[in-house]
Write a protein that holds these residues in place. Structure first.
Motif, PDB file in Angstrom:
ATOM      1  N   LEU A  60      -8.375 -11.828  30.023  1.00  0.00           N
ATOM      2  CA  LEU A  60      -8.334 -10.418  30.414  1.00  0.00           C
ATOM      3  C   LEU A  60      -7.419 -10.219  31.616  1.00  0.00           C
ATOM      4  O   LEU A  60      -6.674  -9.224  31.682  1.00  0.00           O
ATOM      5  CB  LEU A  60      -9.749  -9.923  30.721  1.00  0.00           C
ATOM      6  N   ARG A  61      -7.438 -11.151  32.563  1.00  0.00           N
ATOM      7  CA  ARG A  61      -6.559 -11.017  33.732  1.00  0.00           C
ATOM      8  C   ARG A  61      -5.096 -11.198  33.332  1.00  0.00           C
ATOM      9  O   ARG A  61      -4.212 -10.498  33.858  1.00  0.00           O
ATOM     10  CB  ARG A  61      -6.963 -12.024  34.809  1.00  0.00           C
ATOM     11  N   ARG A  62      -4.839 -12.118  32.409  1.00  0.00           N
ATOM     12  CA  ARG A  62      -3.466 -12.288  31.936  1.00  0.00           C
ATOM     13  C   ARG A  62      -2.971 -11.034  31.214  1.00  0.00           C
ATOM     14  O   ARG A  62      -1.762 -10.794  31.131  1.00  0.00           O
ATOM     15  CB  ARG A  62      -3.374 -13.495  30.993  1.00  0.00           C
ATOM     16  N   ALA A  63      -3.892 -10.248  30.696  1.00  0.00           N
ATOM     17  CA  ALA A  63      -3.528  -9.010  29.999  1.00  0.00           C
ATOM     18  C   ALA A  63      -3.353  -7.840  30.966  1.00  0.00           C
ATOM     19  O   ALA A  63      -3.151  -6.706  30.532  1.00  0.00           O
ATOM     20  CB  ALA A  63      -4.591  -8.668  28.963  1.00  0.00           C
TER      21      ALA A  63
ATOM     22  N   GLN B  61     -15.322  -5.565  37.478  1.00  0.00           N
ATOM     23  CA  GLN B  61     -14.345  -4.497  37.296  1.00  0.00           C
ATOM     24  C   GLN B  61     -13.367  -4.816  36.167  1.00  0.00           C
ATOM     25  O   GLN B  61     -12.959  -3.928  35.415  1.00  0.00           O
ATOM     26  CB  GLN B  61     -13.585  -4.274  38.605  1.00  0.00           C
ATOM     27  N   VAL B  62     -13.003  -6.096  36.051  1.00  0.00           N
ATOM     28  CA  VAL B  62     -12.112  -6.502  34.960  1.00  0.00           C
ATOM     29  C   VAL B  62     -12.758  -6.222  33.612  1.00  0.00           C
ATOM     30  O   VAL B  62     -12.131  -5.651  32.699  1.00  0.00           O
ATOM     31  CB  VAL B  62     -11.740  -7.989  35.097  1.00  0.00           C
ATOM     32  N   VAL B  63     -14.020  -6.612  33.448  1.00  0.00           N
ATOM     33  CA  VAL B  63     -14.716  -6.393  32.178  1.00  0.00           C
ATOM     34  C   VAL B  63     -14.837  -4.896  31.883  1.00  0.00           C
ATOM     35  O   VAL B  63     -14.569  -4.433  30.760  1.00  0.00           O
ATOM     36  CB  VAL B  63     -16.100  -7.064  32.191  1.00  0.00           C
TER      37      VAL B  63
ATOM     38  N   GLY C  58     -11.149  -4.137  21.896  1.00  0.00           N
ATOM     39  CA  GLY C  58     -10.908  -5.222  20.944  1.00  0.00           C
ATOM     40  C   GLY C  58     -10.576  -6.522  21.645  1.00  0.00           C
ATOM     41  O   GLY C  58     -10.958  -7.605  21.184  1.00  0.00           O
ATOM     42  N   LEU C  59      -9.873  -6.432  22.762  1.00  0.00           N
ATOM     43  CA  LEU C  59      -9.534  -7.626  23.520  1.00  0.00           C
ATOM     44  C   LEU C  59     -10.784  -8.240  24.151  1.00  0.00           C
ATOM     45  O   LEU C  59     -10.935  -9.464  24.184  1.00  0.00           O
ATOM     46  CB  LEU C  59      -8.506  -7.286  24.600  1.00  0.00           C
ATOM     47  N   VAL C  60     -11.692  -7.397  24.629  1.00  0.00           N
ATOM     48  CA  VAL C  60     -12.948  -7.912  25.191  1.00  0.00           C
ATOM     49  C   VAL C  60     -13.757  -8.616  24.108  1.00  0.00           C
ATOM     50  O   VAL C  60     -14.364  -9.672  24.361  1.00  0.00           O
ATOM     51  CB  VAL C  60     -13.764  -6.774  25.836  1.00  0.00           C
ATOM     52  N   ARG C  61     -13.771  -8.076  22.898  1.00  0.00           N
ATOM     53  CA  ARG C  61     -14.492  -8.738  21.807  1.00  0.00           C
ATOM     54  C   ARG C  61     -13.915 -10.139  21.555  1.00  0.00           C
ATOM     55  O   ARG C  61     -14.660 -11.094  21.325  1.00  0.00           O
ATOM     56  CB  ARG C  61     -14.423  -7.893  20.541  1.00  0.00           C
ATOM     57  N   LYS C  62     -12.593 -10.237  21.603  1.00  0.00           N
ATOM     58  CA  LYS C  62     -11.966 -11.544  21.383  1.00  0.00           C
ATOM     59  C   LYS C  62     -12.243 -12.492  22.545  1.00  0.00           C
ATOM     60  O   LYS C  62     -12.468 -13.694  22.339  1.00  0.00           O
ATOM     61  CB  LYS C  62     -10.462 -11.367  21.161  1.00  0.00           C
ATOM     62  N   ALA C  63     -12.261 -11.977  23.748  1.00  0.00           N
ATOM     63  CA  ALA C  63     -12.536 -12.809  24.915  1.00  0.00           C
ATOM     64  C   ALA C  63     -14.004 -13.224  24.990  1.00  0.00           C
ATOM     65  O   ALA C  63     -14.347 -14.118  25.767  1.00  0.00           O
ATOM     66  CB  ALA C  63     -12.157 -12.060  26.193  1.00  0.00           C
ATOM     67  N   SER C  64     -14.852 -12.592  24.177  1.00  0.00           N
ATOM     68  CA  SER C  64     -16.292 -12.860  24.213  1.00  0.00           C
ATOM     69  C   SER C  64     -16.790 -13.662  23.025  1.00  0.00           C
ATOM     70  O   SER C  64     -17.987 -13.941  22.919  1.00  0.00           O
ATOM     71  CB  SER C  64     -17.061 -11.530  24.273  1.00  0.00           C
TER      72      SER C  64
END
Length: 446
Positions: A73-76, A84-86, A95-101
């Protein structure tokens, strides 16, 4: 030399959810958005592990990865505190959070490709962590998997843990899910079968991605120091991939001299079997158990995960045991095939059905959950003790999971920073149980 096949299962993580992230995985797509039970999932996995350990098989585990994976997420471009990032990522790129999770590291068959010491030039057990670059949510696993393997197999005089292959499409590698080893005895020289879907640079017209390249298979075989004449490189059939066999272990499994596979598993079936016979010449005579399309349509084979089962040498039994998911029993064609198979005099004498439904709904059967590692007694003694299942460890992990894992989790809850806090608390506690060290996970190193 005597050796025994050990199974190292991925411990299911606290963010186990049905995000529907995996193109070509029909179960993942079909169940995307459903409410999962991380607690039930990890307990199902622990029950399966204990069943094998109680039978006298060598059973180990690999720890889950940190999820959500904040470095992605930080790289994005998201910044601030972790919470705060989440929160920001969930608002702008859910969708990116779903992939990171994703809790996909639970499927340890994709963790690495493993070659036993009997096959390698330097007499060590070799591991190459898979780069899993075809899907974003899995491409973030390789380095942490390497760390896990280096923890479990820390003795560098007996084990060699390689870097993942380059993160480039020519070297797309999905690990042991596309690898089978056959042998007369586990401690003797064997034949290593690498299955690929495409070659580098090839134009691919399939309905779903071909995730493994020939070049990745060849690179692993070279780096492990394998004898070229004992290696076989087989092309998975496009028909199987298009039907939803995103890895070869959805249509094929083998152990000792027996290869159990669907008629449509390989592009050139006759050529594949002949290549295996040639590679095994002078070592053993392969035994092929081919399941005809007319008896078990490939669609049934994939939805039931007949082949994504563990094919095991069971202590005290003179024929192999197939540890299959309950879905195989509940599918008419596969249930009937299994009954007829064990009634005959072939190499597979028993089928045992296990409940791993939480994994199955995301497209992972009993075989997806385990990484096979052939070990001599000396190599087994060199494995980090906390990586091997015992009654005491099983009980400790059951209490741990019951305390830290949610009973229900919807994909829409992945943006809640509280889930991140809960997951980190679970991993901190696991670090103490397994002795992983104070900096095993990225959040512990900040």
């Amino acid at each position: 030399m005597f050796a025994q096949e050990a199974n190292f299962d991925g411990l299911i993580g606290p963010t186990h959810n049905y995000g529907g992230l995996s193109d070509g995985n029909l179960a993942s797509a079909r169940n995307g958005g459903l409410v999962s039970s991380p607690r039930q999932g990890v307990l199902e996995g622990l029950t399966k592990m204990k069943r094998l350990a109680d039978a006298g098989l060598v059973q180990g585990l690999l720890p889950p990865h940190e999820r959500p994976f904040l470095p992605l997420l930080r790289r994005a471009g998201f910044s601030g505190s972790d919470a705060q990032v989440v929160e920001a990522a969930w608002k702008q790129a859910p969708g990116l959070v779903r992939k990171a999770s994703s809790a996909s590291p639970m499927w340890a068959a994709n963790a690495a490709t493993v070659s036993p010491s009997a096959d390698t030039a330097d007499g060590r057990v070799h591991f190459t962590p898979a780069n899993l670059l075809t899907t974003l949510h899995r491409s973030i696993e390789g380095r942490q998997t390497q760390r896990s393997l280096s923890w479990a197999f820390a003795d560098t005089s007996r084990f060699s843990v390689h870097d993942p292959l380059p993160m480039q499409a020519d070297f797309a590698d999905e690990g042991a899910a596309n690898h089978v080893r056959l042998c007369a005895e586990q401690g003797g020289e064997g034949v290593e079968i690498f299955v690929y879907g495409r070659s580098a640079g090839e134009s691919w017209a399939g309905a779903f991605p071909a995730r493994q390249t020939l070049e990745a298979c060849q690179a692993v075989a070279r780096s492990h120091g394998l004898d070229p004449k004992r290696c076989v490189f087989l092309r998975q059939s496009q028909a199987a991939i298009d039907a939803g066999a995103f890895h070869n272990d959805v249509v094929c499994v083998g152990t000792r001299t027996t290869l159990f596979f669907h008629e449509l598993a390989f592009e050139d079936r006759h050529g594949a079997l002949e290549a295996i016979r040639r590679a095994a010449n002078g070592l053993f005579e392969p035994v092929f158990v081919e399941v005809p399309e007319a008896e078990v349509p490939i669609g049934d084979a994939i939805t039931s995960y007949l082949f994504n089962s563990q094919l095991l040498e069971w202590p005290g039994e003179d024929r192999l045991a197939l540890i299959a998911p309950k879905e195989t029993e509940e599918t008419e064609t596969t249930r009937g095939y299994c009954a007829a198979m064990v009634a005959g005099n072939g190499p597979i004498g028993r089928v045992e059905f296990v409940d791993v439904r939480q994994s199955m709904r995301n497209g992972g059967g009993p075989a997806c959950l385990r990484l096979r590692v052939v070990l001599t007694p000396e190599e087994r003694a060199a494995v980090t003790p906390a990586a091997l299942m015992t009654d005491a460890l099983h009980d400790q992990l059951t209490v741990w999971a019951s305390k830290h894992y949610r009973d229900r989790l919807s994909p829409d809850e992945l943006g809640d920073p509280a889930l991140m806090v809960e997951s980190r608390a679970a991993l901190d506690a696991l670090t103490q149980i397994l002795g992983l060290g104070p900096d095993f996970y990225p959040f512990q190193r900040v």
